[in-house]
Design a protein around this motif. Structure first.
Motif, PDB file in Angstrom:
ATOM      1  N   UNK A 578     -27.851   1.353  -7.082  1.00 53.56           N
ATOM      2  CA  UNK A 578     -28.451   1.628  -5.734  1.00 53.56           C
ATOM      3  C   UNK A 578     -28.267   0.169  -4.919  1.00 53.56           C
ATOM      4  N   UNK A 579     -28.435  -1.040  -5.736  1.00 51.18           N
ATOM      5  CA  UNK A 579     -28.109  -2.327  -5.021  1.00 51.18           C
ATOM      6  C   UNK A 579     -26.796  -2.368  -4.752  1.00 51.18           C
ATOM      7  N   UNK A 580     -25.611  -2.004  -5.482  1.00 48.05           N
ATOM      8  CA  UNK A 580     -24.432  -2.114  -5.076  1.00 48.05           C
ATOM      9  C   UNK A 580     -24.021  -1.262  -3.854  1.00 48.05           C
ATOM     10  N   UNK A 581     -24.596   0.007  -3.885  1.00 45.37           N
ATOM     11  CA  UNK A 581     -24.213   0.950  -2.796  1.00 45.37           C
ATOM     12  C   UNK A 581     -24.697   0.533  -1.598  1.00 45.37           C
ATOM     13  N   UNK A 582     -25.951   0.058  -1.754  1.00 43.45           N
ATOM     14  CA  UNK A 582     -26.551  -0.695  -0.248  1.00 43.45           C
ATOM     15  C   UNK A 582     -25.960  -1.798   0.257  1.00 43.45           C
ATOM     16  N   UNK A 583     -25.577  -2.580  -0.702  1.00 43.62           N
ATOM     17  CA  UNK A 583     -24.622  -3.977  -0.235  1.00 43.62           C
ATOM     18  C   UNK A 583     -23.416  -3.363   0.283  1.00 43.62           C
ATOM     19  N   UNK A 588     -22.257  -6.714   2.772  1.00 39.09           N
ATOM     20  CA  UNK A 588     -22.719  -8.153   2.066  1.00 39.09           C
ATOM     21  C   UNK A 588     -23.462  -7.854   0.792  1.00 39.09           C
ATOM     22  N   UNK A 589     -23.072  -9.027  -0.292  1.00 36.54           N
ATOM     23  CA  UNK A 589     -23.541  -8.549  -1.476  1.00 36.54           C
ATOM     24  C   UNK A 589     -25.158  -8.876  -1.477  1.00 36.54           C
ATOM     25  N   UNK A 590     -26.041  -7.994  -2.089  1.00 39.56           N
ATOM     26  CA  UNK A 590     -27.473  -7.931  -2.125  1.00 39.56           C
ATOM     27  C   UNK A 590     -27.825  -8.756  -3.593  1.00 39.56           C
ATOM     28  N   UNK A 591     -28.844  -9.332  -3.509  1.00 43.63           N
ATOM     29  CA  UNK A 591     -29.547  -9.745  -4.685  1.00 43.63           C
ATOM     30  C   UNK A 591     -30.298  -8.632  -5.398  1.00 43.63           C
ATOM     31  N   UNK A 592     -30.837  -9.272  -6.348  1.00 40.38           N
ATOM     32  CA  UNK A 592     -31.685  -8.225  -7.207  1.00 40.38           C
ATOM     33  C   UNK A 592     -32.814  -7.854  -6.423  1.00 40.38           C
ATOM     34  N   UNK A 593     -33.458  -6.637  -6.543  1.00 41.17           N
ATOM     35  CA  UNK A 593     -34.682  -6.129  -5.714  1.00 41.17           C
ATOM     36  C   UNK A 593     -35.813  -6.734  -6.157  1.00 41.17           C
ATOM     37  N   UNK A 594     -36.618  -7.081  -5.143  1.00 45.28           N
ATOM     38  CA  UNK A 594     -38.256  -7.521  -5.295  1.00 45.28           C
ATOM     39  C   UNK A 594     -38.934  -6.396  -4.747  1.00 45.28           C
ATOM     40  N   UNK A 595     -40.381  -6.522  -5.281  1.00 46.65           N
ATOM     41  CA  UNK A 595     -41.342  -5.521  -5.220  1.00 46.65           C
ATOM     42  C   UNK A 595     -42.699  -6.313  -4.789  1.00 46.65           C
ATOM     43  N   UNK A 607     -32.206  -8.363  -0.155  1.00 44.23           N
ATOM     44  CA  UNK A 607     -31.636  -9.255   0.806  1.00 44.23           C
ATOM     45  C   UNK A 607     -30.468  -9.848   0.172  1.00 44.23           C
ATOM     46  N   UNK A 608     -29.332 -10.240   1.285  1.00 43.97           N
ATOM     47  CA  UNK A 608     -28.081 -10.836   1.011  1.00 43.97           C
ATOM     48  C   UNK A 608     -28.375 -12.141  -0.023  1.00 43.97           C
ATOM     49  N   UNK A 609     -27.455 -12.291  -0.616  1.00 46.23           N
ATOM     50  CA  UNK A 609     -27.504 -13.416  -1.598  1.00 46.23           C
ATOM     51  C   UNK A 609     -26.471 -14.201  -1.135  1.00 46.23           C
ATOM     52  N   UNK A 610     -26.430 -15.570  -1.747  1.00 51.52           N
ATOM     53  CA  UNK A 610     -25.532 -16.665  -1.403  1.00 51.52           C
ATOM     54  C   UNK A 610     -24.101 -16.370  -1.974  1.00 51.52           C
ATOM     55  N   UNK A 611     -23.198 -16.503  -1.189  1.00 53.96           N
ATOM     56  CA  UNK A 611     -21.923 -16.475  -1.425  1.00 53.96           C
ATOM     57  C   UNK A 611     -21.328 -17.555  -2.552  1.00 53.96           C
ATOM     58  N   UNK A 612     -21.638 -18.914  -2.090  1.00 60.60           N
ATOM     59  CA  UNK A 612     -21.150 -19.848  -2.753  1.00 60.60           C
ATOM     60  C   UNK A 612     -22.224 -20.983  -3.155  1.00 60.60           C
ATOM     61  N   UNK A 613     -21.890 -21.812  -4.017  1.00 59.84           N
ATOM     62  CA  UNK A 613     -23.033 -22.877  -4.432  1.00 59.84           C
ATOM     63  C   UNK A 613     -22.150 -24.109  -4.447  1.00 59.84           C
ATOM     64  N   UNK A 614     -22.841 -25.288  -4.287  1.00 59.47           N
ATOM     65  CA  UNK A 614     -22.180 -26.557  -4.356  1.00 59.47           C
ATOM     66  C   UNK A 614     -22.712 -27.573  -5.203  1.00 59.47           C
ATOM     67  N   UNK A 615     -21.848 -28.320  -5.971  1.00 60.43           N
ATOM     68  CA  UNK A 615     -22.058 -29.473  -6.839  1.00 60.43           C
ATOM     69  C   UNK A 615     -21.621 -30.607  -6.155  1.00 60.43           C
TER      70      UNK A 615
END
Length: 824
Positions: A578-583, A588-595, A607-615
Motif C-alpha cells: 500500500x505504501x509503495x503504490x501510493x508513493x 514521491x517515496x513515502x515513509x512508514x505509515x503512522x496512526x 508523508x514523503x520521506x527525505x531523499x538524501x542525508x548529509x554527513x
C-alpha cells in the motif's frame, strides 16, 4: 498495530486532558476579560477633569456589578503609581467597595420593575429565603458541573464572589456621591477653604452621580432599550479613549490606537450603524480634528468587507486613517500615526482571528468532519488574504519611506533662508551701506535673497550672476557672502545625509513585506489540496479492500496523505505494498505509515520521506592563534533544508570576528525560521551597510552559503565575495565561483546563485580565501580533492587546513566537507 494502540492510548489521555482543557480555556478567557476591565479602570483612575478632580474611576467602580474587584485593583494600581499622595484615594476606593458589600448584604434592595401585592408578599415571605437558597445552590452546582477541571471551578467561584456587588443603582449612586463628597471635604479643609476646592467638590459629586447612572446601563444591561444601552456604551468608550490621551504604548500614543481598534471592532461585530457611531465617538474623544480619520476608517472597512475583500479591509481602513492624519497634521504625523495604525490594525486582525478560532472550535464539536475540513480551508484562505494585506501595507510603507528619504536629502526652504540671513548678517553688520541695502532698497535686496534661496534649493549652490549689478557694484563683500552660503549649505546637506535613516526604514519594511510574501507562497504549496489525487487514491483503496471514511492529500514538496477511519483488517494488499503504490501515485517515496486516534476515529498518515542525508565536518584555524575572523556553521531547519555557511569578516581581529559572527547568527536564525535565503541576505546586507554611518572601521563580510533540499536533492550555492567551492563526483572535480563583492559594501545585495543536483556519494567542499593564500591557482587543492572518495569529511577538512597553515603568514583558514548519503 503497535502504533495504532499507541495512538489510541494517546487519544484516551488527550480526552482526559481535554476535559481539563475546557475549564483552562474558560479560565484564560475569564482572566483576560477581568484584566481588560482592570486596565480600563487604570486609565480612568488617572484621568484628570475640571478643578483637578478624578471622578471617572470612582464612577466606574460604583457602576460595575460583575467586574468590581478587577476595577478596584486597577484603581489602586493607578493611584499608587501616578499619585503623589495616594492615601486618600486608596481609602476612598476601599471604602466604596466595603460600603457596596454591606449595602448588598444588609439592605438587599435590588432593582424591581414591579411591586408585588402585600398579600402575596406575606404568603411567600417564609418560603422565599429557602427557595432563593435552593436556587442559588442549584445554579452553583450546575455551573460547577459545566466547568470541567480545577481551572473551571476557580472561574465559577470567582463569578459567585463578584455577584455580591448587586445592590440597586440608587445605592450605588449614593455610595459614589458620599465618597466623592468626602474627598471634596478633605480638599477643602487641606486647601484652606478656597472657592476652587468648593467648586471641585460640587462638580465631583454631581458628575459622579451622573456617570454612575450612565455607565451602569451598559455594564449590567439594565435597560430594555438597545438605544440606551448603546449610548451608555459609547459614553464608556469615550471615557476610555479620552483618558488614554496621556498614555503611550511602545513610545506611541495609546489614544489613536484605541480609537481605531474600537471603530474597526464595532464595524465588524456590531454592524454599520454601531460602527459609524463608535468611530465618531472615539474620534472625538481622541481629538475632534481627527474624528474623520476614524469615521473614514470605519466606512472603508464596511465597504471593503461588504464587497468580499476582507483581506484588504483592515489595510484600507488603516491607510485612510493615516492619510487624514497626514492631511491635517502634515508629514510629521507619519512617524506617530503609521506605527499606531499598524499596531491597532494588527491587534484587531489577531483579535478577530482569535474570535473566529474560538467560534470554530465551539462549532466543530457539532459539525461533521467534511464540513470541518471545508471550514479549515476557508479559514486558511481568509488568513492568507489578511497576511497579504499586511504585506501590501509594508510594501506601501517602503515606497513612502523611499520617497521621504529622497526629500530629506535636501535642506528645507526655512533652513536655507536662515542660512542666507546668517551669512548676510555676518558681513552686513558693520557695513556703511547697510541702511541703503536693507533700508531704502529693502525690496530689491530681499528679492535677490529669495533668488539665492531658490537656486540653493534646486542646485545646492549659488552664483554671483543672481545678484543685481548695482548691488554687486556697491557691496565689496559679496564674494565672501556667497562663499559662506555655499560652504554652510554643503555642511547642512552632508549632516542631513549622515543623519537620514529613512532609507533604512524603507529597506526594513520592504524586507518585512518580502518575508510575509515568501511565507505565503510556501504555504500555498505546502497546504495545497489535490482533489484529483484524492479521488484516485480513494478508488485505489476501494479496489484494495481498504475501508475508510475519507482521503485528504495536500502539499507539493512535502506530500501528505491522511486516510480517516482506515480499516486494514480485510485489505487485499499488505501495508508495504500500500505504501509503495501510493508513493508511486504521488511521484514521491513515502515513509512508514503512522496512526493517530482522535474522537475514537483512527487516521492513517503517510508523508514523503527525505531523499538524501548529509554527513558533515568543519575546521577553522586562526591566523595568529587568537580570534578568527572566519565563522563556520552547519545547521538544518524543520522544513528539511540543510545549510552550510562560511562567513569571512573583512579585516582582522575582533572587528572582523564580530561581523562574521553577526552574519552567521543572523542567517541561522532567519533560515531556521523558514525564511528564504535571498530575502535573509538582503536584510543582512541592509543591516551591515547601515553600520558604516556609525563606524569608521571596515564593516563587511563574505558569505558562502549552501542550501540543500533533503527531500529532492536540489542544492544551491549563494556567494557574495566568497572563495570558490568544489563538488566532487567520482574522480571529477567541479569548481564553482562567483565575481561578487562582500556583504555590506554596497547598498544593494550582490550575490550569485548557482543551482545543481546532488546524489548519493557526492562530496561538497567549501573553503575561505585563507586556504588559497599559498595556492592561488588551487592546483594542490584540485589534485587533493580527486582522492577524497576514500576519506571521511573530518579527514578532508583536517588535511586542507593543515596544508594551508604550513605558510607562516597564512590568513584565517576555514573548510567544510559534506558527504551525501541516502536517507534511511
Amino acid at each position: 498495530m503497535q502504533e495504532e494502540r499507541t495512538g489510541r492510548e494517546k487519544n484516551e489521555t488527550g480526552t482526559s486532558l481535554g476535559t481539563v482543557g475546557v475549564g483552562a480555556r474558560r479560565l484564560v478567557r475569564f482572566a483576560t476579560e477581568e484584566l481588560l476591565w482592570g486596565c480600563g479602570a487604570w486609565l480612568l483612575g488617572q484621568a484628570m477633569m475640571l478643578f483637578d478632580t478624578y471622578p471617572l474611576g470612582l464612577a466606574m467602580l460604583c457602576a460595575s456589578t460583575k467586574h468590581t474587584l478587577s476595577i478596584l485593583a486597577g484603581l489602586l494600581l493607578t493611584t499608587i503609581s501616578n499619585f503623589s499622595d495616594p492615601v486618600v484615594y486608596i481609602c476612598t476606593y476601599l471604602a466604596a467597595a466595603v460600603i457596596r458589600v454591606f449595602a448588598s448584604m444588609i439592605l438587599d434592595t435590588p432593582d424591581a420593575r414591579f411591586t408585588l401585592p402585600d398579600a402575596l408578599k406575606k404568603k411567600i415571605a417564609e418560603a422565599e429565603p429557602l427557595a432563593e437558597e435552593e436556587t442559588r445552590k442549584k445554579r452553583l452546582k450546575r455551573r460547577l458541573g459545566e466547568a470541567e477541571g480545577e481551572a473551571g471551578r476557580l472561574s465559577v467561584l470567582w463569578e459567585e464572589i463578584r455577584d455580591i456587588f448587586s445592590e440597586s443603582v440608587c445605592l450605588r449612586i449614593a455610595t459614589a456621591a458620599v465618597c466623592s463628597l468626602i474627598v471634596g471635604l478633605w480638599r477643602i479643609i487641606l486647601g484652606g477653604f478656597r472657592y476652587y476646592d468648593l467648586f471641585a467638590a460640587v462638580f465631583s459629586v454631581l458628575f459622579v452621580a451622573v456617570a454612575v447612572t450612565v455607565f451602569s446601563v451598559c455594564m449590567e444591561q439594565r435597560s430594555q432599550s438597545k438605544l440606551l444601552i448603546r449610548i451608555s456604551g459609547w459614553a464608556l468608550l469615550f471615557s476610555f479613549v479620552w483618558a488614554a490621551n496621556t498614555v503611550a504604548l511602545l513610545s506611541f500614543p495609546l489614544s489613536p490606537m484605541m480609537a481605531l481598534f474600537f471603530s474597526l471592532y464595532a464595524s465588524a461585530e456590531k454592524g454599520a450603524k454601531a460602527g459609524i457611531g463608535t468611530a465618531l465617538v472615539c474620534g472625538i474623544a481622541y481629538a475632534p480634528i481627527y474624528a474623520p480619520a476614524c469615521l473614514f476608517a470605519s466606512l472603508t472597512y464596511l465597504f471593503l468587507s461588504g464587497n468580499g475583500k476582507s483581506g484588504g479591509a483592515v489595510l484600507g481602513a488603516c491607510s485612510v486613517s493615516v492619510l487624514w492624519s497626514v492631511y491635517v497634521g502634515g508629514a510629521a504625523m507619519l512617524f506617530s500615526t503609521v506605527p499606531a495604525s499598524l499596531i491597532a490594525g494588527t491587534a484587531f486582525t489577531l483579535f478577530q482571528k482569535l474570535l473566529k478560532k474560538q467560534g470554530a472550535e465551539e462549532k466543530s464539536v457539532e459539525k461533521e468532519e467534511p464540513y470541518h475540513q471545508e471550514m479549515e480551508r476557508i479559514r486558511y484562505r481568509d488568513a492568507n488574504e489578511r497576511f497579504r494585506g499586511i504585506s501590501n501595507a509594508f510594501s506601501s510603507l517602503s515606497e513612502m519611506f523611499y520617497n521621504l528619504s529622497d526629500r530629506f536629502r535636501r535642506p528645507g526652504t526655512l533652513d536655507l533662508r536662515r542660512l542666507c540671513d546668517t551669512a548676510f548678517d555676518s558681513y552686513c553688520k558693520d557695513c556703511p551701506n547697510k541702511t541703503v541695502c536693507w533700508g531704502l532698497e529693502y525690496s530689491d535686496t530681499l528679492g535677490a535673497v529669495n533668488d539665492l534661496i531658490a537656486q540653493l534649493h534646486t542646485k545646492g549652490k549659488v552664483s554671483k550672476e543672481l545678484i543685481p549689478a548695482h548691488l554687486r557694484h556697491r557691496c565689496g563683500c559679496m564674494d565672501g557672502v556667497l562663499e559662506k552660503i555655499n560652504t554652510e549649505c554643503a555642511k547642512l546637506t552632508a549632516e542631513m545625509l549622515r543623519d537620514n535613516r529613512t532609507e533604512i526604514f524603507a529597506m526594513d519594511y520592504e524586507s518585512a513585506a518580502q518575508i510575509i510574501n515568501d511565507a505565503l507562497e510556501e504555504d500555498d504549496g505546502e497546504y495545497h489540496f489535490d482533489g484529483e489525487l484524492e479521488r484516485r487514491i480513494g478508488e485505489y483503496l476501494k479496489d484494495a479492500g481498504v475501508k475508510c471514511g475519507g482521503v485528504t492529500v495536500y502539499g507539493r514538496r512535502l506530500r501528505r496523505i491522511l486516510i480517516r477511519g482506515a480499516d486494514l483488517e480485510h485489505a487485499k494488499v499488505s501495508t508495504e505494498t500500500l505504501r509503495c503504490d501510493l508513493g508511486e501515485m504521488c511521484s514521491s517515496e513515502l515513509g512508514e505509515p503512522m496512526f493517530e486516534v482522535e474522537r475514537n476515529v483512527s487516521t492513517m498518515i503517510l508523508q514523503a520521506k527525505q531523499k538524501i542525508a548529509v554527513v558533515g565536518a568543519q575546521n577553522n584555524v586562526s591566523s595568529d592563534g587568537g580570534v578568527s575572523g572566519d565563522t563556520v556553521n552547519l545547521f538544518s531547519n524543520k522544513k528539511d533544508f540543510f545549510y552550510a555557511l562560511i562567513s569571512d569578516g573583512m579585516g582582522a581581529g575582533r572587528e572582523a570576528a564580530l561581523t562574521s559572527n553577526l552574519c552567521s547568527v543572523f542567517m541561522e536564525k532567519m533560515l531556521r525560521a523558514g525564511n528564504r535565503a535571498n530575502t535573509s541576505l538582503r536584510m543582512l546586507n541592509n543591516m551591515i551597510s547601515s553600520r558604516h554611518g556609525d563606524s569608521t572601521r571596515e564593516c563587511s563580510t563574505t558569505v558562502d552559503l549552501l542550501e540543500l533540499d533533503l527531500m529532492t536533492g536540489e542544492a544551491s550555492f549563494i556567494k557574495s565575495g566568497a572563495a570558490p567551492s568544489y563538488v566532487i563526483r567520482g574522480n571529477v572535480v567541479r569548481r564553482l565561483q562567483s565575481g561578487t563583492v562582500p556583504i555590506g559594501i554596497i547598498g544593494t545585495l550582490d550575490a550569485q546563485k548557482t543551482s545543481f543536483d546532488l546524489k548519493e556519494g557526492d562530496t561538497v567542499v567549501m573553503i575561505s580565501d585563507g586556504i588559497l593564500q599559498s595556492d592561488l591557482d588551487g592546483v594542490w587543492l584540485a589534485s587533493f580533492l580527486k582522492t577524497v572518495g576514500r576519506l571521511t569529511p573530518d579527514q578532508i577538512v583536517y588535511q586542507i587546513c593543515l596544508h594551508a597553515a604550513e605558510d607562516e603568514k597564512h590568513d584565517d583558514c576555514s573548510a567544510i566537507a559534506l558527504r551525501i548519503q541516502k536517507a534511511e
